[in-house]
Design a protein around this motif. Structure first.
Motif, short mmCIF file in Angstrom:
data_model
loop_
_atom_site.label_atom_id
_atom_site.label_comp_id
_atom_site.label_asym_id
_atom_site.label_seq_id
_atom_site.Cartn_x
_atom_site.Cartn_y
_atom_site.Cartn_z
N ALA A 123 0.83 -1.21 0.00
CA ALA A 123 0.00 0.00 0.00
C ALA A 123 0.87 1.25 0.00
O ALA A 123 0.53 2.26 -0.62
CB ALA A 123 -0.92 0.00 1.22
N LEU A 124 1.99 1.19 0.72
CA LEU A 124 2.89 2.35 0.80
C LEU A 124 3.55 2.62 -0.54
O LEU A 124 3.65 3.77 -0.97
CB LEU A 124 3.96 2.10 1.86
CG LEU A 124 5.03 3.17 2.02
CD1 LEU A 124 4.39 4.49 2.46
CD2 LEU A 124 6.08 2.74 3.04
N ILE A 125 4.00 1.56 -1.21
CA ILE A 125 4.75 1.73 -2.45
C ILE A 125 3.84 1.79 -3.67
O ILE A 125 4.05 2.60 -4.59
CB ILE A 125 5.77 0.58 -2.62
CG1 ILE A 125 6.64 0.47 -1.36
CG2 ILE A 125 6.63 0.79 -3.86
CD1 ILE A 125 7.40 1.73 -1.04
N LYS A 126 2.80 0.95 -3.69
CA LYS A 126 1.98 0.85 -4.89
C LYS A 126 0.48 0.90 -4.58
O LYS A 126 -0.32 0.25 -5.26
CB LYS A 126 2.29 -0.45 -5.64
CG LYS A 126 3.73 -0.54 -6.14
CD LYS A 126 3.96 -1.85 -6.89
CE LYS A 126 5.40 -1.92 -7.42
NZ LYS A 126 5.65 -3.18 -8.15
N GLY A 127 0.11 1.64 -3.58
CA GLY A 127 -1.30 1.73 -3.22
C GLY A 127 -2.14 2.31 -4.34
O GLY A 127 -1.66 3.08 -5.17
N ASP A 128 -3.41 1.95 -4.32
CA ASP A 128 -4.29 2.40 -5.39
C ASP A 128 -4.53 3.90 -5.35
O ASP A 128 -4.69 4.55 -6.38
CB ASP A 128 -5.64 1.66 -5.30
CG ASP A 128 -5.51 0.18 -5.62
OD1 ASP A 128 -4.55 -0.18 -6.34
OD2 ASP A 128 -6.33 -0.60 -5.12
N THR A 129 -4.57 4.46 -4.14
CA THR A 129 -4.85 5.90 -4.01
C THR A 129 -3.80 6.55 -3.12
O THR A 129 -3.11 5.89 -2.32
CB THR A 129 -6.24 6.14 -3.39
OG1 THR A 129 -6.23 5.67 -2.03
CG2 THR A 129 -7.32 5.42 -4.18
N ASP A 130 -3.70 7.88 -3.22
CA ASP A 130 -2.79 8.62 -2.36
C ASP A 130 -3.18 8.46 -0.89
O ASP A 130 -2.33 8.44 -0.01
CB ASP A 130 -2.82 10.11 -2.73
CG ASP A 130 -2.11 10.38 -4.05
OD1 ASP A 130 -1.42 9.47 -4.54
OD2 ASP A 130 -2.27 11.51 -4.58
N GLU B 26 17.30 -3.20 11.40
CA GLU B 26 15.90 -2.84 11.18
C GLU B 26 15.75 -1.38 10.80
O GLU B 26 14.95 -1.02 9.92
CB GLU B 26 15.10 -3.13 12.45
CG GLU B 26 14.95 -4.61 12.75
CD GLU B 26 14.44 -4.88 14.15
OE1 GLU B 26 13.99 -6.00 14.40
OE2 GLU B 26 14.47 -3.95 14.99
N ARG B 27 16.55 -0.52 11.45
CA ARG B 27 16.48 0.91 11.14
C ARG B 27 16.92 1.16 9.70
O ARG B 27 16.32 1.98 8.98
CB ARG B 27 17.35 1.70 12.10
CG ARG B 27 17.21 3.22 11.92
CD ARG B 27 17.95 3.96 13.02
NE ARG B 27 17.42 3.61 14.32
CZ ARG B 27 16.28 4.11 14.80
NH1 ARG B 27 15.57 4.97 14.08
NH2 ARG B 27 15.84 3.75 15.98
N ALA B 28 17.96 0.49 9.26
CA ALA B 28 18.44 0.66 7.89
C ALA B 28 17.36 0.25 6.89
O ALA B 28 17.17 0.92 5.86
CB ALA B 28 19.71 -0.16 7.67
N TYR B 29 16.66 -0.82 7.19
CA TYR B 29 15.58 -1.27 6.31
C TYR B 29 14.45 -0.24 6.26
O TYR B 29 13.92 0.08 5.19
CB TYR B 29 15.06 -2.61 6.81
CG TYR B 29 14.05 -3.26 5.89
CD1 TYR B 29 14.43 -3.88 4.72
CD2 TYR B 29 12.68 -3.25 6.23
CE1 TYR B 29 13.49 -4.46 3.88
CE2 TYR B 29 11.74 -3.83 5.40
CZ TYR B 29 12.16 -4.44 4.22
OH TYR B 29 11.23 -5.02 3.39
N ALA B 30 14.07 0.29 7.43
CA ALA B 30 13.01 1.29 7.47
C ALA B 30 13.41 2.55 6.72
O ALA B 30 12.60 3.16 6.02
CB ALA B 30 12.68 1.63 8.93
N GLU B 31 14.68 2.93 6.84
CA GLU B 31 15.15 4.13 6.15
C GLU B 31 15.11 3.95 4.64
O GLU B 31 14.86 4.90 3.89
CB GLU B 31 16.57 4.48 6.61
CG GLU B 31 16.61 5.02 8.04
CD GLU B 31 18.02 5.36 8.50
OE1 GLU B 31 18.93 5.38 7.64
OE2 GLU B 31 18.22 5.61 9.70
N GLN B 32 15.37 2.70 4.16
CA GLN B 32 15.28 2.45 2.72
C GLN B 32 13.86 2.70 2.23
O GLN B 32 13.64 3.26 1.14
CB GLN B 32 15.69 1.01 2.43
CG GLN B 32 17.18 0.73 2.60
CD GLN B 32 17.52 -0.72 2.38
OE1 GLN B 32 16.73 -1.47 1.79
NE2 GLN B 32 18.68 -1.14 2.87
N ILE B 33 12.90 2.29 3.04
CA ILE B 33 11.50 2.52 2.66
C ILE B 33 11.20 4.02 2.63
O ILE B 33 10.55 4.52 1.70
CB ILE B 33 10.56 1.80 3.64
CG1 ILE B 33 10.80 0.29 3.59
CG2 ILE B 33 9.10 2.12 3.33
CD1 ILE B 33 10.00 -0.49 4.61
#
Length: 382
Positions: free
Chosen positions: A17-24, A47-54
């Motif tokens: 949903a965050l990356i390819k969600g249907d709506t804003d 874990e922090r590094a992964y979250a920062e990538q997102i």
């Protein structure tokens, strides 16, 4: 790392949903969930590094509504990566303003660079930050609009130096509110006090003199021109001076450190001025003058009195005043100084035979003043 190991507890559906969600709206909600987890739980470095990538993906390609969700949710968080905060602070206003006003991870370098070309809305946001360094306020004074500078001057967490304030005065010489804001600052650099004093008249000038120390020579010059600057009181100014020794030296060089002046200062409770005055007139260090002035017997004060070439006729008055000082108990209340002055003047008046008429008249006037002041306070309390 699999998504399931991330302690922010986002589901596969949340990531999608965050990356390819249907709506804003869907993406903004997913972004909000991620940011809340980052801000409220403790993550390992992995874990922090992964979250920062997102978050990097969100900042680089997400819609304005999604980026705003990130900025608003993490505007006060110390966990927002600095490089992401820096990028968002240069985004459109709806995204940048929350971070410019609140983010603790924005560096002074970021803020200064932004101020060099920022529109007023960003300037105001920066001016409202909980704390501002001198480098940031100097940049604001150099590039900002007058209103943003005034906003920062009213901010107790903002630090200013004479460079920034002088630039602001030079850029906006006729803006009354700017001068008022400077005068109301808790601390005002001496150079700025001097610059303001040369431009002010009336109540504003009196407020400047009352609240801040003006340079010693200027205080003396202005006090000499009583018809032009009747509000200048050299004794009151002494209480504002950071460098009392220099102030006393200037008074002496200008012929203002007279026996009458020192006596009046003592009767107003400005004992520190009196100590430095005796040190200057006797040619000894302040610490030695302090010991002699406050000697429990009679020898010390007599010795420094004679060495300072003070008139013998004034010695009884000085002796009485010092005795009152040592006898008075101070309780830290606002009435301390009034009580002290009243007792001191009354005691000195008992030795009036040795006081010149000029000083006697002054003391009588001062006694009336402290009595009226005490009566006003009594009535106010009653």
């Amino acid at each position: 790392m699999s998504v399931s190991t991330l302690r922010v507890n986002l589901s596969e559906a949340d990531i999608r949903a965050l990356i390819k969600g249907d709506t804003d709206e869907d993406r903004a909600l997913a972004c909000y969930r991620l940011c809340r987890r980052i801000d409220t739980v403790t993550l390992t470095d992995e874990e922090r590094a992964y979250a920062e990538q997102i978050l990097q993906i969100v900042v680089s390609g997400a819609a304005e509504r999604v980026r705003r969700a990130l900025a608003v949710t993490l505007k006060t968080s110390p966990n927002l990566p600095p490089e992401i905060a820096s990028k968002l602070a240069r985004d459109v206003e709806s995204i940048a303003l929350p971070l410019l006003e609140s983010s603790p991870v924005l560096s002074d370098e970021d803020l200064v660079e932004i101020l060099e070309s920022a529109e007023p809305a960003r300037q105001y946001a920066i001016a409202r930050r909980e704390s501002l360094s001198e480098s940031v306020t100097t940049a604001l004074c150099t590039y900002g609009v007058d209103g943003a500078i005034i906003e920062a001057l009213h901010n107790d967490g903002a630090e200013f130096n004479d460079v920034g304030m002088t630039r602001a005065l030079d850029r906006f010489p006729t803006v009354h509110a700017l001068k008022v804001a400077m005068i109301e600052r808790p601390i005002l650099p001496i150079l700025v006090s001097e610059k303001l004093a040369a431009r002010l008249t009336g109540e504003l000038f009196d407020r400047l003199v009352e609240k801040h120390a003006v340079p010693p020579q200027m205080a003396i010059d202005l006090a000499t021109k009583t018809r032009e600057r009747a509000g200048v009181d050299l004794i009151a100014q002494a209480g504002l001076q950071a460098d009392m020794k220099r102030y006393i030296q200037q008074l002496n060089l200008n012929g203002r450190l007279t026996p009458s002046f020192v006596l009046r200062a003592l009767c107003q409770g400005e004992v520190r001025l009196v100590e430095y005055a005796f040190a200057e007139l006797a040619g000894i260090p302040h610490n030695k003058a302090w010991l002699l002035v406050h000697d429990g017997g009679t020898m010390g004060l007599r010795a420094i009195f004679e060495r300072a070439s003070m008139p013998p006729s004034l010695y009884p008055a000085f002796r009485a005043a010092i005795e009152v000082l040592h006898e008075t108990e101070f309780d830290g209340t606002a009435d301390d100084r009034t009580r002290f002055r009243k007792r001191m003047i009354e005691r000195v008046l008992t030795r009036f035979q040795s006081i010149p008429d000029e000083d006697l008249n002054y003391l009588l006037e001062k006694l009336d003043y402290v009595r009226e002041e005490a009566e006003e306070k009594r009535l106010a309390v009653g």
